[in-house]
Scaffold this motif. Structure first.
Motif, PDB file in Angstrom:
ATOM      1  N   ARG A  75      -3.790  -9.988   7.444  1.00  0.00           N
ATOM      2  CA  ARG A  75      -3.497  -8.551   7.521  1.00  0.00           C
ATOM      3  C   ARG A  75      -4.059  -7.758   6.347  1.00  0.00           C
ATOM      4  O   ARG A  75      -4.198  -6.545   6.446  1.00  0.00           O
ATOM      5  CB  ARG A  75      -1.979  -8.331   7.602  1.00  0.00           C
ATOM      6  N   TYR A  76      -4.386  -8.449   5.247  1.00  0.00           N
ATOM      7  CA  TYR A  76      -4.841  -7.762   4.047  1.00  0.00           C
ATOM      8  C   TYR A  76      -5.912  -8.587   3.344  1.00  0.00           C
ATOM      9  O   TYR A  76      -5.984  -9.808   3.485  1.00  0.00           O
ATOM     10  CB  TYR A  76      -3.692  -7.570   3.039  1.00  0.00           C
ATOM     11  N   HIS A  77      -6.699  -7.877   2.538  1.00  0.00           N
ATOM     12  CA  HIS A  77      -7.476  -8.541   1.498  1.00  0.00           C
ATOM     13  C   HIS A  77      -6.788  -8.237   0.177  1.00  0.00           C
ATOM     14  O   HIS A  77      -6.462  -7.076  -0.114  1.00  0.00           O
ATOM     15  CB  HIS A  77      -8.918  -8.041   1.460  1.00  0.00           C
ATOM     16  N   LEU A  78      -6.573  -9.262  -0.641  1.00  0.00           N
ATOM     17  CA  LEU A  78      -5.922  -9.106  -1.933  1.00  0.00           C
ATOM     18  C   LEU A  78      -6.950  -9.294  -3.035  1.00  0.00           C
ATOM     19  O   LEU A  78      -7.610 -10.331  -3.112  1.00  0.00           O
ATOM     20  CB  LEU A  78      -4.791 -10.122  -2.098  1.00  0.00           C
ATOM     21  N   ASP A 103      -2.587  -6.640 -15.776  1.00  0.00           N
ATOM     22  CA  ASP A 103      -3.442  -6.744 -14.597  1.00  0.00           C
ATOM     23  C   ASP A 103      -2.970  -5.815 -13.489  1.00  0.00           C
ATOM     24  O   ASP A 103      -1.810  -5.391 -13.455  1.00  0.00           O
ATOM     25  CB  ASP A 103      -3.465  -8.186 -14.075  1.00  0.00           C
ATOM     26  N   THR A 104      -3.891  -5.557 -12.557  1.00  0.00           N
ATOM     27  CA  THR A 104      -3.602  -4.773 -11.363  1.00  0.00           C
ATOM     28  C   THR A 104      -3.984  -5.588 -10.141  1.00  0.00           C
ATOM     29  O   THR A 104      -5.026  -6.252 -10.127  1.00  0.00           O
ATOM     30  CB  THR A 104      -4.389  -3.451 -11.378  1.00  0.00           C
ATOM     31  N   ALA A 105      -3.141  -5.558  -9.124  1.00  0.00           N
ATOM     32  CA  ALA A 105      -3.456  -6.170  -7.837  1.00  0.00           C
ATOM     33  C   ALA A 105      -3.688  -5.059  -6.823  1.00  0.00           C
ATOM     34  O   ALA A 105      -3.003  -4.036  -6.844  1.00  0.00           O
ATOM     35  CB  ALA A 105      -2.310  -7.080  -7.376  1.00  0.00           C
ATOM     36  N   VAL A 106      -4.682  -5.253  -5.941  1.00  0.00           N
ATOM     37  CA  VAL A 106      -5.007  -4.256  -4.930  1.00  0.00           C
ATOM     38  C   VAL A 106      -4.994  -4.916  -3.567  1.00  0.00           C
ATOM     39  O   VAL A 106      -5.703  -5.899  -3.331  1.00  0.00           O
ATOM     40  CB  VAL A 106      -6.383  -3.604  -5.182  1.00  0.00           C
ATOM     41  N   LEU A 107      -4.171  -4.372  -2.665  1.00  0.00           N
ATOM     42  CA  LEU A 107      -4.120  -4.823  -1.271  1.00  0.00           C
ATOM     43  C   LEU A 107      -4.892  -3.832  -0.410  1.00  0.00           C
ATOM     44  O   LEU A 107      -4.627  -2.634  -0.461  1.00  0.00           O
ATOM     45  CB  LEU A 107      -2.678  -4.856  -0.767  1.00  0.00           C
ATOM     46  N   ARG A 108      -5.848  -4.336   0.369  1.00  0.00           N
ATOM     47  CA  ARG A 108      -6.500  -3.491   1.376  1.00  0.00           C
ATOM     48  C   ARG A 108      -6.026  -3.919   2.758  1.00  0.00           C
ATOM     49  O   ARG A 108      -6.251  -5.061   3.172  1.00  0.00           O
ATOM     50  CB  ARG A 108      -8.023  -3.605   1.307  1.00  0.00           C
ATOM     51  N   ALA A 109      -5.340  -3.027   3.449  1.00  0.00           N
ATOM     52  CA  ALA A 109      -4.892  -3.342   4.802  1.00  0.00           C
ATOM     53  C   ALA A 109      -6.105  -3.427   5.720  1.00  0.00           C
ATOM     54  O   ALA A 109      -7.006  -2.581   5.670  1.00  0.00           O
ATOM     55  CB  ALA A 109      -3.928  -2.267   5.296  1.00  0.00           C
ATOM     56  N   LEU A 139      -2.135   4.657  -4.480  1.00  0.00           N
ATOM     57  CA  LEU A 139      -2.510   4.593  -3.065  1.00  0.00           C
ATOM     58  C   LEU A 139      -3.832   5.327  -2.901  1.00  0.00           C
ATOM     59  O   LEU A 139      -3.925   6.530  -3.171  1.00  0.00           O
ATOM     60  CB  LEU A 139      -1.429   5.231  -2.187  1.00  0.00           C
ATOM     61  N   ASP A 140      -4.860   4.593  -2.494  1.00  0.00           N
ATOM     62  CA  ASP A 140      -6.178   5.167  -2.243  1.00  0.00           C
ATOM     63  C   ASP A 140      -6.465   5.131  -0.748  1.00  0.00           C
ATOM     64  O   ASP A 140      -6.356   4.064  -0.112  1.00  0.00           O
ATOM     65  CB  ASP A 140      -7.264   4.385  -2.986  1.00  0.00           C
ATOM     66  N   SER A 210      -9.611   3.286   5.044  1.00  0.00           N
ATOM     67  CA  SER A 210      -8.873   2.113   4.572  1.00  0.00           C
ATOM     68  C   SER A 210      -7.754   2.559   3.641  1.00  0.00           C
ATOM     69  O   SER A 210      -7.870   3.552   2.931  1.00  0.00           O
ATOM     70  CB  SER A 210      -9.797   1.152   3.824  1.00  0.00           C
ATOM     71  N   VAL A 211      -6.658   1.795   3.661  1.00  0.00           N
ATOM     72  CA  VAL A 211      -5.523   2.037   2.764  1.00  0.00           C
ATOM     73  C   VAL A 211      -5.533   0.946   1.697  1.00  0.00           C
ATOM     74  O   VAL A 211      -5.416  -0.243   2.009  1.00  0.00           O
ATOM     75  CB  VAL A 211      -4.195   2.029   3.530  1.00  0.00           C
ATOM     76  N   LEU A 212      -5.701   1.355   0.447  1.00  0.00           N
ATOM     77  CA  LEU A 212      -5.668   0.440  -0.681  1.00  0.00           C
ATOM     78  C   LEU A 212      -4.390   0.689  -1.473  1.00  0.00           C
ATOM     79  O   LEU A 212      -4.101   1.826  -1.868  1.00  0.00           O
ATOM     80  CB  LEU A 212      -6.878   0.650  -1.595  1.00  0.00           C
ATOM     81  N   ILE A 213      -3.625  -0.382  -1.693  1.00  0.00           N
ATOM     82  CA  ILE A 213      -2.349  -0.308  -2.403  1.00  0.00           C
ATOM     83  C   ILE A 213      -2.529  -1.034  -3.728  1.00  0.00           C
ATOM     84  O   ILE A 213      -2.623  -2.258  -3.773  1.00  0.00           O
ATOM     85  CB  ILE A 213      -1.217  -0.946  -1.578  1.00  0.00           C
TER      86      ILE A 213
END
Length: 473
Positions: A75-78, A103-109, A139-140, A210-213
Motif C-alpha cells: 500500500r505504500y513505499h517507505l 531522521d525523517t520517514a516518508v510514506l508514499r501511498a 503532508l505533501d 501522490s500523498v507523501l506523509i
C-alpha cells in the motif's frame, strides 16, 4: 484523555506514569496529580476522556487504511535511512522506531488523491502522534509518484507542516491526533481533531496527486512515531508491485565517463520478471543536468527521468527519477549479478543517491515484524548555562526538559561541582523537570559540572560541563 493545564508546573503523574503535557493516551478517567519543579505533588483531580468522533471516516471511505494487516509495501513505499527507520506492526498501527535520533520517514501511498467536482474537492486524513512536542508532521500532495521531495517541493505541490509552531499547542508525546487537509473551491483547510488550525487560499490546478506523509520524532533522542489510520479521497486502484532495495556501488552520482567501482547487485529480482522499473531519489549538488541522469546496470545504460514536473534544481533539492530496465536484463538468461551498478549525470557535482530500488509486477510478500515494546521512560534533557556573571558571582540556570518524552523517568535532583568539588545539591524527589537558578559565589575562572541524579541509582545519568572564563580581580 486530557485535563486542564496547571500553570507553572513541570508535569503530571497519571496511571503511575510521569508526563510533561496535560494529555495522555489511554481510556477511562484516572486521577491526575500536578508535579512542580521540586517534585511536589498536588491533590488529585479527575481527567476527562476525549470523546471519539468517527464521522470523519465517511469523507475518506473511498480509501481508508486502518493498518489491519502488516503488508505495508503493498500500500505504500517507505523512505528512510537504513537502520535508522525501522517499521513494525502492532495493535493495528504502523510503528516507526527511529533510534538514530535525527531522521525523517516518508510514506508514499500507492493510491492517488483524486479531486472531484463538488465544493469539497478532496481530503487527506492521517491519525498519528508525529506532531507531538518537538516532532513534525509534513503532508505533501504532489502530482506524479515521488518518494521524497526534500526541503524544496515542486512548484505545483501542496505542503502542510504541523509542529510546535502550529496551534493548538496541546499535543502530548505519544498521543494520537487526527490531521486533515481539506481541499475546497475556496482554498485549503487544515484540521486537528475536526478543529481548523490553518488555512490557505491555494487551490491546486491538478486533478490527482501522490500523498507523501513525512514524520520526524523529537531531535537528538531515540524516537518512535505511530500512525493509526490514513484516509484519501480517490478510487485509483493500487498497483500490484514488489520492491527490492538495491544499493549503488557508490552513493555519489558519477560523471558520464567516470570510472565506476566494481560493485554490483544481484539480478535475482529480474529472473522471473517480464518488466521492471528502477526508481531512485537523488539529492542534487550545486550543478549538473538531472535531465541527463542514467543508470548503469552491468554494461547496460538507460535513462532515468523525473517523476514530477516543476521540480527544483537548487542545491540540496531531492528529486525522484525512474526508468524502465532494458529487456536484455530480464528473464532467466544472463549472469547472477550485474556489475557495476551506479547512477551517472553530466556535471554531477556531488549529487548523492539517497535510495534506489527495483519495482516488478506482483504482490509484495514482505510483512512487517511485530512492534517492539513501548520504549522505557527516559530522563528529561538537561541544559545548563550562565545567565549572568559579575566579578564575584555567577547565576547558573539549569533546565530539565521532559516535553518530548512519551514517559519520563523520575529524577532525584541534580548536583553542582566547581573544579571537581561539590558545592550544591538541588533535591526534587520524584521530579520531572523545570527551570532552576542558583547563585554561585565565584571569582576568577573555573570548571563547573552539573550532574543529574535519577531516582533509580542504576539508571544511566547525565552531566553538563561549563567553563567560567574571566580574569580574577
Amino acid at each position: 484523555m486530557q485535563w486542564t493545564p496547571v500553570p507553572g508546573v513541570s508535569g503530571y503523574e497519571v496511571f503511575g506514569r510521569l508526563v510533561a503535557s496535560p494529555e495522555i493516551a489511554g481510556r477511562g478517567r484516572p486521577d491526575v496529580q500536578a508535579v512542580d519543579a521540586f517534585g511536589q505533588r498536588s491533590l488529585p483531580v479527575r481527567a476527562e476522556e476525549r470523546a471519539d468522533d468517527d464521522s470523519w471516516r465517511r469523507a475518506v471511505m473511498e480509501w481508508l487504511d486502518d493498518f489491519d494487516d502488516s503488508h505495508l509495501a503493498r500500500r505504500y513505499h517507505l523512505s528512510g535511512r537504513e537502520g535508522c527507520v525501522n517499521p513494525s506492526h502492532g495493535s493495528s498501527r504502523l510503528v516507526l522506531d527511529m533510534p538514530c535520533g535525527n531522521d525523517t520517514a516518508v510514506l508514499r501511498a500507492r493510491t492517488l488523491l483524486q479531486l472531484n467536482e463538488s465544493d469539497e474537492l478532496g481530503r487527506v486524513a492521517v491519525v498519528t502522534d508525529a506532531a507531538g512536542p518537538r516532532g513534525k508532521l509534513v503532508l505533501d500532495l504532489v502530482p506524479g509518484t515521488p518518494d521524497r521531495v526534500g526541503p524544496v517541493p515542486p512548484a505545483d505541490a501542496v505542503r502542510v507542516v504541523v509542529d510546535d509552531s502550529v496551534s493548538p499547542g496541546t499535543r502530548g508525546a505519544g498521543v494520537l491526533h487526527r490531521f486533515e487537509v481539506v481541499l475546497t473551491r475556496g482554498g485549503l483547510l487544515v484540521l486537528q481533531d475536526g478543529v481548523q488550525i490553518a488555512g490557505s487560499p491555494v487551490v491546486p490546478k491538478w486533478r490527482e496527486a501522490s500523498v507523501l506523509i513525512g514524520v520526524t520524532p523529537p531531535p537528538a533522542r531515540p524516537g518512535r512515531v505511530e500512525i493509526d489510520a490514513v484516509g484519501i479521497t480517490g478510487r485509483t486502484p493500487i498497483p500490484e508491485v514488489s520492491e527490492t532495495s538495491i544499493v549503488a556501488g557508490t552513493l555519489r552520482v558519477l560523471e558520464s565517463d567516470e570510472e565506476a567501482p566494481g560493485i554490483g547487485v544481484a539480478r535475482a529480482p529480474l529472473h522471473r520478471a517480464e518488466s521492471a522499473r528502477l526508481q531512485a531519489t537523488v539529492r542534487l549538488g550545486d550543478g549538473g543536468d538531472p535531465n541527463g541522469l542514467v543508470a548503469q546496470l552491468g554494461s547496460a545504460r538507460f535513462p532515468l527521468r523525473p517523476v514530477v514536473s516543476g521540480w527544483s534544481g537548487a542545491q540540496d533539492s531531492e528529486l525522484t527519477v525512474a526508468g524502465d530496465v532494458p529487456a536484455e536484463l530480464l528473464g532467466p538468461a544472463g549472469p547472477d549479478a550485474l556489475t557495476p551498478f551506479v547512477l551517472r549525470m553530466p556535471g554531477a557535482s556531488q549529487a548523492q543517491v539517497l535510495e534506489s530500488y527495483l519495482e516488478v509486477p506482483g504482490l509484495s510478500p514482505v510483512k512487517l515484524p511485530n512492534a517492539p515494546d513501548e520504549p522505557a521512560p527516559v530522563l528529561p534533557v538537561m541544559t545548563a548555562e550562565f545567565a549572568s556573571v559579575t566579578p564575584d558571582e555567577a547565576t547558573l540556570v539549569v533546565t530539565l526538559d521532559a516535553a518530548p518524552a512519551r514517559s519520563v523517568a523520575p529524577i532525584a535532583g541534580f548536583e553542582v561541582y566547581v573544579d571537581s568539588g561539590h558545592v550544591a545539591t538541588m533535591p526534587m524527589p520524584g521530579g520531572i523537570g523545570g527551570r532552576h537558578e542558583l547563585q554561585l559565589s565565584l571569582k576568577g575562572s573555573h570548571n563547573v559540572e552539573v550532574r543529574l541524579r535519577p531516582e533509580n541509582p542504576e539508571a544511566q545519568t547525565d552531566s553538563v560541563w561549563l567553563e567560567l572564563s574571566r580574569s580574577s580581580r
